[in-house]
Design a protein around this motif. Structure first.
Motif, short mmCIF file in Angstrom:
data_model
loop_
_atom_site.label_atom_id
_atom_site.label_comp_id
_atom_site.label_asym_id
_atom_site.label_seq_id
_atom_site.Cartn_x
_atom_site.Cartn_y
_atom_site.Cartn_z
N ARG A 90 1.08 -1.11 -0.05
CA ARG A 90 -0.05 0.02 -0.18
C ARG A 90 0.97 1.32 0.15
N SER A 91 0.42 2.46 -0.49
CA SER A 91 1.11 3.48 -0.71
C SER A 91 0.01 4.54 -0.23
N PHE A 92 0.76 5.90 0.18
CA PHE A 92 -0.04 6.92 0.86
C PHE A 92 0.42 8.32 0.31
N ASP A 93 -0.42 9.37 0.45
CA ASP A 93 -0.14 10.45 0.31
C ASP A 93 0.47 11.31 1.18
N ALA A 94 0.15 10.82 2.48
CA ALA A 94 0.90 11.80 3.63
C ALA A 94 0.98 10.75 4.58
N VAL A 95 2.13 10.77 5.57
CA VAL A 95 2.37 10.11 6.67
C VAL A 95 2.40 11.18 7.72
N ALA A 114 9.42 6.85 3.83
CA ALA A 114 9.95 7.19 2.48
C ALA A 114 9.29 5.79 1.32
N ARG A 115 9.37 4.55 2.09
CA ARG A 115 8.81 3.35 1.29
C ARG A 115 7.30 3.32 1.24
N VAL A 116 6.42 4.02 1.88
CA VAL A 116 5.06 4.26 1.60
C VAL A 116 4.41 5.36 1.08
N LEU A 117 5.20 6.38 0.85
CA LEU A 117 4.62 7.69 0.55
C LEU A 117 4.77 7.49 -1.24
N ARG A 118 3.67 8.22 -1.69
CA ARG A 118 3.73 8.36 -3.38
C ARG A 118 4.62 9.59 -3.71
#
Length: 255
Positions: A90-95, A114-118
């Motif tokens: 899964r990826s996200f626009d904000a953490v 960084a791994r999960v952010l678009r």
């Protein structure tokens, strides 16, 4: 201590301050989309604020009691530490992380974010520093030293809270740079605001703070009585000065 806050999740959610709307709005505006990962989401305080701003939020928290409360309030939560959490593609626009990033490894956490952010995604970590009136702060320090003489919190006057938090946020910024994970140079944001508390409201909040969550009931009662006496002397209430600080950085490169 990180997993002690869930001892009374309902009180935590009821009493802990919300985040300034301006902070939430700025994070949403700086993110490329509405998908938010909330690290250390607790009872879902900031998660619900982001939901109200139109975001879809997934929370991650190590405390099952806090997570269960957040779920009941409408927040999806996975129970684990951020470092151990499996994004499963899964990826996200904000953490984001509110009052929680100091429990995360400052470099490993950035690498995971960084791994999960678009591309263009935002890492935003934030917390409140607060300064009660001197009479309230001194009463707390005095009774706390008497009741818990061996506590590492002794010798940390509340009036220095902003300096302590500034040092912590400098560490967060250094972690972003040290991770070298394709983030822009970190920015610091600051929001100053005030909140009025009655005696009962402040004594309701105090047991949710880190120095008190694990105190035996008799010692907690002694601390609260001492602080309550000081607030009574001020007329039964006071105005708290809050500073909400944030460090943000955008994912600009490959990880």
């Amino acid at each position: 201590m990180a997993e002690s806050f869930g001892v009374d999740a309902e009180r935590y959610d009821r009493t802990r301050p919300r985040y300034p709307d301006a902070l939430v709005e700025r994070i949403v505006a700086a993110s490329p989309g509405p998908d938010v990962l909330d690290v250390g989401c607790g009872t879902g305080i900031e998660a619900r604020q982001f939901q109200a701003a139109g975001c879809t939020v997934l929370g991650v928290d190590p405390d099952a009691r806090m997570a269960e409360f957040a779920r009941r309030s409408g927040v999806e939560v996975e129970v684990t530490t951020f470092e151990a959490w499996d994004p499963a593609g899964r990826s996200f626009d904000a953490v984001v992380a509110g009052q929680a990033w100091h429990w995360v490894d400052p470099v490993a956490g950035v690498v995971k974010a960084a791994r999960v952010l678009r591309p263009g995604g935002l890492l935003a970590v934030f917390a409140h520093a607060f300064a009660p009136p001197p009479a309230v702060a001194e009463a707390f320090a005095t009774v706390y030293r008497r009741v818990v003489p061996d506590s590492p919190f002794n010798g940390q006057p509340p009036k220095q809270a902003l300096d302590v938090y500034q040092a912590m946020f400098t560490t967060f910024s250094d972690g972003i740079r040290e991770a070298d994970s394709g983030f822009s140079d970190p920015e610091q944001w600051r929001f100053d605001w005030e909140q009025r508390y009655t005696r009962d409201e402040w004594l309701d909040l105090l047991p949710t703070t880190g120095g008190l969550t694990r105190l035996p009931a008799d010692k907690l009662a002694e601390v609260l009585a001492g602080v309550g006496t000081a607030i009574d002397a001020l007329g039964g209430g006071f105005t708290m000065s809050y500073t909400t600080m944030a460090v943000t950085a955008s994912r600009t490169g490959a990880t």
